[in-house]
Design an enzyme around this catalytic site. Structure first.
Site, mmCIF file in Angstrom:
data_model
loop_
_atom_site.group_PDB
_atom_site.id
_atom_site.type_symbol
_atom_site.label_atom_id
_atom_site.label_comp_id
_atom_site.label_asym_id
_atom_site.label_seq_id
_atom_site.Cartn_x
_atom_site.Cartn_y
_atom_site.Cartn_z
ATOM 1 C CE LYS A 294 2.817 -7.086 -4.113
ATOM 2 N NZ LYS A 294 2.515 -5.661 -4.181
ATOM 3 C CG ASN B 171 -2.016 -1.037 1.085
ATOM 4 O OD1 ASN B 171 -1.819 -2.152 1.566
ATOM 5 N ND2 ASN B 171 -3.106 -0.737 0.404
#
Ligand code: SF4
Length: 236
Positions: free
Chosen positions: A135, A47
């Protein structure tokens, strides 16, 4: 007319890879990064952008030159050191948890032992860890351990949907599973890096530069505007 195909295939992934390679060449394979450093860096990247991730990592290493120093310090100090990267409370807890787990599992703050393990074994071992999603695991496997794995960040997901490699609406977890085995051996790193470059330079989330795009013939997004869809970004 753009080619339209809904189910992913090796041939289509290959076509995307070759088209990007014709534009950008084949980025040099990076030498393997330290696995534990990679995991901490990837947790810090969640983020936020690369710049703030790198600032947070540099600040963390300056404050705590050894990983054992991070474990010995109060969480609030670790949190302060990585504040620039955002979500510092959550990330500090995850980093400390990862370090504690590493120390307990391997008897040292070192993940080099992963190099001797099979890829499936590593996945099974690490998937339950908080903050180590598909990921992150793929980044570890590809960039630190030199395995065939394909990390899908927000650029990769968006572009592969626009190029009809991945279906719209697929989750990041499913997409990682789907991409496994679709990329030619040895092409994961160059394709991953080229997709990111293409996403930054041309195929933006909003307002992609479609006129003159070298991947136009493969694209099912061409001519659409960002008002209709941005191609499923933001899931990485
Ligand atoms: Fe991206 Fe537009 Fe190129 Fe399609 S035509 S790949 S949306 S830049």
């Amino acid at each position: 007319m753009p080619e339209i195909r809904r189910s992913p295939s090796r041939r289509r992934v290959d076509a995307v890879d070759r088209a990007l390679e014709a534009v950008y060449g084949s980025p040099e394979q990076r030498s393997p990064d330290d696995p534990l450093d990679t995991l901490v860096l990837t947790i810090l990247s969640q983020n936020t952008n690369d710049l703030n991730r790198d600032r947070a990592y540099a600040s963390l290493r300056e404050e705590f030159p050894e990983w054992r120093d991070v474990l010995a310090a109060p969480t609030s100090k670790v949190e302060a050191a990585i504040r620039v990267g955002g979500l510092s409370r959550q990330k500090s807890l995850r980093i400390r948890e990862l370090l504690r787990w590493t120390s307990k599992r391997f008897g040292a703050l070192d993940l080099e032992a992963l190099r001797d393990m099979e890829t499936d074994e590593i996945r099974t071992l690490m998937e339950p860890l908080k903050g180590v999603g598909p990921k992150t695991l793929s980044i570890l496997l590809l960039f630190s351990l030199g395995r065939e794995a394909f990390p899908l960040d927000t650029h990769c997901l968006r572009i592969l949907k626009r190029l009809a490699v991945l279906p719209e609406g697929i989750t990041a977890t499913e997409a990682h599973r789907v991409m496994d085995g679709l990329v030619r051996p040895g092409r994961s790193m160059p394709l991953h890096l080229n997709l990111i470059r293409f996403g930054r330079e041309r195929c933006h989330a909003r307002g992609p530069e479609c006129p003159g795009c070298p991947l136009k013939r493969l694209c099912i997004f061409e001519g659409k505007t960002s008002k209709r869809s941005s191609g499923g970004h933001g899931t990485a």
